[in-house]
Design an enzyme around this catalytic site. Structure first.
Site, mmCIF file in Angstrom:
data_model
loop_
_atom_site.group_PDB
_atom_site.id
_atom_site.type_symbol
_atom_site.label_atom_id
_atom_site.label_comp_id
_atom_site.label_asym_id
_atom_site.label_seq_id
_atom_site.Cartn_x
_atom_site.Cartn_y
_atom_site.Cartn_z
ATOM 1 N N SER A 8 0.833 -1.210 0.000
ATOM 2 C CA SER A 8 0.000 0.000 0.000
ATOM 3 C C SER A 8 0.867 1.259 0.000
ATOM 4 C CB SER A 8 -0.909 0.031 1.228
ATOM 5 O OG SER A 8 -1.737 -1.094 1.277
HETATM 6 N N1 SAH Z 1 -1.119 -4.674 4.023
HETATM 7 C C1 SAH Z 1 -0.310 -4.907 2.844
HETATM 8 C C2 SAH Z 1 -0.979 -4.533 1.550
HETATM 9 C C3 SAH Z 1 -1.937 -5.529 1.185
HETATM 10 S S1 SAH Z 1 -2.589 -5.594 -0.444
HETATM 11 C C4 SAH Z 1 1.029 -4.233 2.924
HETATM 12 O O1 SAH Z 1 1.279 -3.478 3.865
HETATM 13 O O2 SAH Z 1 1.850 -4.502 2.058
HETATM 14 C C5 SAH Z 1 -3.966 -6.641 -0.043
HETATM 15 C C6 SAH Z 1 -3.609 -8.052 0.362
HETATM 16 O O3 SAH Z 1 -4.802 -8.689 0.771
HETATM 17 C C7 SAH Z 1 -3.038 -8.896 -0.759
HETATM 18 O O4 SAH Z 1 -1.811 -9.453 -0.378
HETATM 19 C C8 SAH Z 1 -4.100 -9.974 -0.978
HETATM 20 O O5 SAH Z 1 -3.566 -11.236 -1.382
HETATM 21 C C9 SAH Z 1 -4.733 -10.041 0.394
HETATM 22 N N2 SAH Z 1 -6.092 -10.600 0.420
HETATM 23 C C10 SAH Z 1 -7.100 -10.449 -0.475
HETATM 24 N N3 SAH Z 1 -8.195 -11.109 -0.052
HETATM 25 C C11 SAH Z 1 -7.883 -11.689 1.143
HETATM 26 C C12 SAH Z 1 -8.590 -12.526 2.069
HETATM 27 N N4 SAH Z 1 -9.862 -12.912 1.875
HETATM 28 N N5 SAH Z 1 -7.945 -12.929 3.179
HETATM 29 C C13 SAH Z 1 -6.656 -12.574 3.423
HETATM 30 N N6 SAH Z 1 -5.939 -11.802 2.576
HETATM 31 C C14 SAH Z 1 -6.542 -11.368 1.452
#
Ligand code: SAH
Length: 216
Positions: A64
């Site tokens: 992010s």
């Molecule tokens: N917090 C992260 C950014 C995340 S991007 C950082 O600091 O880098 C969103 C993430 O959510 C992705 O890695 C994606 O694979 C995950 N994601 C999507 N749906 C999800 C679910 N149902 N359960 C857990 N993770 C999920």
């Protein structure tokens, strides 16, 4: 893994940028100033690590934007010792910001490879207070509930009921809500009688929250 004066200088500029954009909490600014964000991206992307932008991290996912990480963290109003559930571990950067503020972090990722990579990486850089789980974030982690704070870092089409159940009374739940390109950041509070109270905080863009676990 190198963290040089050059990296520190770039980080200082990033802190100034997000401060200018309105992040006030000095603990969050310090956390962004402390965490070597360039280590969360592949080494060839150093120039991008300290721009205030999201960036692809493989498996079709993104780290992010620093401002967004700081903004969501500010909404959570983290206190030392808070038990925090993060849905969407991704690179682990947001989890580290929470840990720097003294939170005990439980973070869930649905992509197996990304989960394995990030879990190992967080141990390498010394964040032992972050517990990584592989699973479907829609379900939360009931075994460690209730949580003082819950955070979703992907675009949620609806408010997951199983997660509000895992929020303690007086706690906060921060969600980018919506199924189109742009989501509204909302904060949900839970009252004594168990009812939920919602506040809105502007427009953001996230990758979608997907159902179920993925094997790769
Ligand atoms: N917090 C992260 C950014 C995340 S991007 C950082 O600091 O880098 C969103 C993430 O959510 C992705 O890695 C994606 O694979 C995950 N994601 C999507 N749906 C999800 C679910 N149902 N359960 C857990 N993770 C999920």
């Amino acid at each position: 893994m190198v963290d040089s004066f050059r990296h520190k200088g770039m980080r200082k500029k990033l802190v100034d940028t997000i401060k200018r954009k309105g992040i006030m909490d000095h603990r969050i600014l310090e956390a962004v100033g402390n965490i070597p964000r360039h280590l969360f991206l592949d080494s060839s992307f150093l120039e991008f690590a300290y721009e205030d932008k999201p960036f692809p991290i493989g498996s079709g996912q993104t780290i992010s934007q620093p401002y967004t990480v700081a903004f969501q963290t500010e909404l959570l109003d983290i206190k030392q010792g808070d038990k925090v559930l993060e849905i969407g571990t991704g690179s682990g950067y947001q989890a580290c910001v929470l840990a720097e503020l003294g939170a005990k972090v439980f973070t869930v990722e649905r992509q197996k490879k990304l989960f394995q990579k990030t879990k190992a990486f967080l141990l390498t850089i010394g964040y032992r207070q972050i517990k990584c789980f592989y699973g479907d974030g829609y379900k939360g982690i009931p075994a460690f509930a209730p949580y003082d704070k819950i955070l979703i870092t992907a675009a949620a089409p609806e408010i997951p009921k199983l997660l509000t159940d895992q929020l303690r009374v007086g706690g906060y739940f921060v969600i980018p809500l919506g199924s189109s390109d742009v989501q509204t950041m909302i904060r949900i509070g839970k009252k004594e009688d168990g009812s939920l109270h919602q506040e809105k905080f502007g427009a953001f863009r996230f990758v979608p929250l997907l159902k179920n676990k993925a094997e790769d």
